[in-house]
Scaffold this active site. Structure first.
Site, PDB file in Angstrom:
ATOM      1  N   GLY A  15       0.908  -1.131   0.066  1.00 49.55           N
ATOM      2  CA  GLY A  15       0.000  -0.035   0.179  1.00 49.55           C
ATOM      3  C   GLY A  15       0.937   1.192  -0.067  1.00 49.55           C
ATOM      4  N   ASN A  17       1.366   3.176  -2.785  1.00 52.45           N
ATOM      5  CA  ASN A  17       0.684   4.028  -3.564  1.00 52.45           C
ATOM      6  C   ASN A  17      -0.393   4.394  -2.534  1.00 52.45           C
ATOM      7  OD1 ASN A  17       1.638   4.491  -6.438  1.00 52.45           O
ATOM      8  ND2 ASN A  17       1.921   2.228  -5.972  1.00 52.45           N
ATOM      9  N   ARG A  68     -16.119 -15.106  -9.469  1.00 50.85           N
ATOM     10  CA  ARG A  68     -15.572 -13.808  -9.432  1.00 50.85           C
ATOM     11  C   ARG A  68     -16.372 -12.785  -9.437  1.00 50.85           C
ATOM     12  NH1 ARG A  68     -10.158 -13.259 -10.904  1.00 50.85           N
ATOM     13  NH2 ARG A  68      -9.069 -15.235 -11.675  1.00 50.85           N
ATOM     14  N   MET A  93      -4.521  -7.180  -6.724  1.00 54.43           N
ATOM     15  CA  MET A  93      -3.997  -8.234  -7.517  1.00 54.43           C
ATOM     16  C   MET A  93      -5.105  -9.217  -7.893  1.00 54.43           C
ATOM     17  SD  MET A  93      -1.017  -7.051  -7.607  1.00 54.43           S
ATOM     18  CE  MET A  93      -0.028  -8.551  -8.551  1.00 54.43           C
ATOM     19  N   ARG A  94      -6.188  -8.804  -8.317  1.00 52.46           N
ATOM     20  CA  ARG A  94      -7.234  -9.292  -8.889  1.00 52.46           C
ATOM     21  C   ARG A  94      -7.685  -8.844 -10.117  1.00 52.46           C
ATOM     22  NH1 ARG A  94      -7.194 -13.925  -6.712  1.00 52.46           N
ATOM     23  NH2 ARG A  94      -9.353 -14.354  -7.452  1.00 52.46           N
ATOM     24  N   ASN A 110      -6.164   2.506 -12.387  1.00 48.49           N
ATOM     25  CA  ASN A 110      -5.148   1.524 -12.069  1.00 48.49           C
ATOM     26  C   ASN A 110      -3.894   2.073 -12.379  1.00 48.49           C
ATOM     27  OD1 ASN A 110      -4.162  -1.175 -11.427  1.00 48.49           O
ATOM     28  ND2 ASN A 110      -3.841  -1.646 -13.474  1.00 48.49           N
ATOM     29  N   HIS A 112       0.401   0.802 -12.915  1.00 49.10           N
ATOM     30  CA  HIS A 112       0.938  -0.386 -13.448  1.00 49.10           C
ATOM     31  C   HIS A 112       2.490   0.032 -13.631  1.00 49.10           C
ATOM     32  CE1 HIS A 112       1.991  -3.956 -15.553  1.00 49.10           C
ATOM     33  NE2 HIS A 112       2.455  -3.526 -16.439  1.00 49.10           N
ATOM     34  N   ASP A 148      -4.513  -4.282 -18.040  1.00 50.32           N
ATOM     35  CA  ASP A 148      -3.543  -3.123 -18.167  1.00 50.32           C
ATOM     36  C   ASP A 148      -3.616  -2.557 -19.611  1.00 50.32           C
ATOM     37  OD1 ASP A 148      -2.639  -3.805 -15.638  1.00 50.32           O
ATOM     38  OD2 ASP A 148      -1.189  -5.100 -16.335  1.00 50.32           O
ATOM     39  N   GLU A 177       5.833   6.468  -9.161  1.00 51.28           N
ATOM     40  CA  GLU A 177       4.310   5.955  -9.136  1.00 51.28           C
ATOM     41  C   GLU A 177       3.720   6.868  -8.264  1.00 51.28           C
ATOM     42  OE1 GLU A 177       3.343   1.811  -8.467  1.00 51.28           O
ATOM     43  OE2 GLU A 177       5.216   0.996  -9.656  1.00 51.28           O
TER      44      GLU A 177
HETATM   45  C1  GRF Z   1       2.940  -0.984  -7.523  1.00 50.59           C
HETATM   46  O1  GRF Z   1       4.313  -1.400  -8.254  1.00 50.59           O
HETATM   47  C2  GRF Z   1       1.924  -1.016  -8.530  1.00 50.59           C
HETATM   48  O2  GRF Z   1       2.269  -0.453  -9.853  1.00 50.59           O
HETATM   49  C3  GRF Z   1       1.599  -2.454  -8.797  1.00 50.59           C
HETATM   50  O3  GRF Z   1       1.643  -3.175  -7.684  1.00 50.59           O
HETATM   51  C4  GRF Z   1       2.673  -2.396  -6.695  1.00 50.59           C
HETATM   52  C5  GRF Z   1       1.819  -2.045  -5.639  1.00 50.59           C
HETATM   53  O4  GRF Z   1       2.787  -1.405  -4.702  1.00 50.59           O
HETATM   54  N1  GRF Z   1       0.288  -2.563  -9.287  1.00 50.59           N
HETATM   55  P1  GRF Z   1       2.117  -0.680  -3.373  1.00 50.59           P
HETATM   56  O5  GRF Z   1       1.327  -1.839  -2.725  1.00 50.59           O
HETATM   57  O6  GRF Z   1       1.368   0.358  -3.701  1.00 50.59           O
HETATM   58  O7  GRF Z   1       3.375  -0.535  -2.585  1.00 50.59           O
END
Ligand code: GRF
Length: 218
Positions: A15, A17, A68, A93-94, A110, A112, A148, A177
């Protein structure tokens, strides 16, 4: 504070981000508050980050759902209850289904860790390194039904060095990011983003000066 629109952030892991988004919100750099954090994993550190800031943190464990679509319907319910007007996937991650996408049309972002459309999927930094590109980076995009593949909102570029490991490259990308996710959220919430097919136009966005960058800089 509370009259600002609320956003929902979905995480599966660390987390960082999410933290960048919370910090930007608390500093007033983005015109919203994080109204709910949801994780499919009960031990995701992102949930702890949320609670430290007094943000409701909910676990929706995908393993408790046969299909799902049923998992997604529960996510939709939690997000709607929170009143969020924007949904941000941040290391979630889903793969989501149309049940989720259609509930929030053009309102799901999202992030990436690669310069899409290069290296979609789960190992962006590793693939960039193995392929031998000189530059990689990160992308914030609208979610669509592919993996993506949605319209691109913001990208940032980082160099790939010859002594990089997957971890060192991922860390360089992650730092970017944390800059571009809040930026994309701000543009969205300020109503500056227009989608024309695949292209996202950012109204009033400045141009960076003539851009030229070599790597290696021999
Ligand atoms: C990041 O690299 C994001 O781009 C990818 O998963 C990672 C998550 O990192 N989708 P965090 O949990 O925000 O530290």
């Amino acid at each position: 504070m509370s009259d600002r629109p609320s956003i929902a952030v979905l995480v599966s892991g660390s987390g960082s981000n999410l933290q960048a988004i919370i910090d930007a919100s608390e500093r007033g750099e983005i015109p919203c508050r994080v109204g709910v954090v949801i994780s499919n994993k009960a031990d995701a550190y992102g949930l702890t980050r949320a609670r430290k800031h007094g943000i409701p943190a909910e676990v929706v464990d995908h393993r408790g759902f046969g299909r799902r679509e049923d998992f997604d319907a529960r996510l939709v319910e939690v997000i709607r209850t929170s009143g969020a007007s924007l949904v941000c996937l941040a290391g979630f991650m889903r793969v989501v289904t149309p049940v989720f996408l259609r509930a929030f049309p053009h309102r799901i972002l999202n992030i990436h860790p690669a310069l899409l459309p290069s290296f979609p999927g789960t190992h962006g930094p590793r693939q960039a390194l193995e392929y031998g590109v000189r530059f990689s980076g990160c992308t914030v995009h609208f979610l669509d039904e592919g993996v993506d593949t949605g319209p691109i909102i913001v990208q940032a570029v980082v160099p790939v060095y010859e002594d990089d490991t997957e971890d060192s490259l991922a860390a360089r990308i992650l730092a970017e990011e944390h800059r571009i996710y809040p930026m994309a959220i701000r543009l969205f919430l300020e109503g500056k983003l227009g989608v024309r097919g695949r292209r996202v136009l950012a109204k009033g966005a400045g141009r960076i000066p003539a851009f030229s960058c070599r790597n290696p800089d021999a």
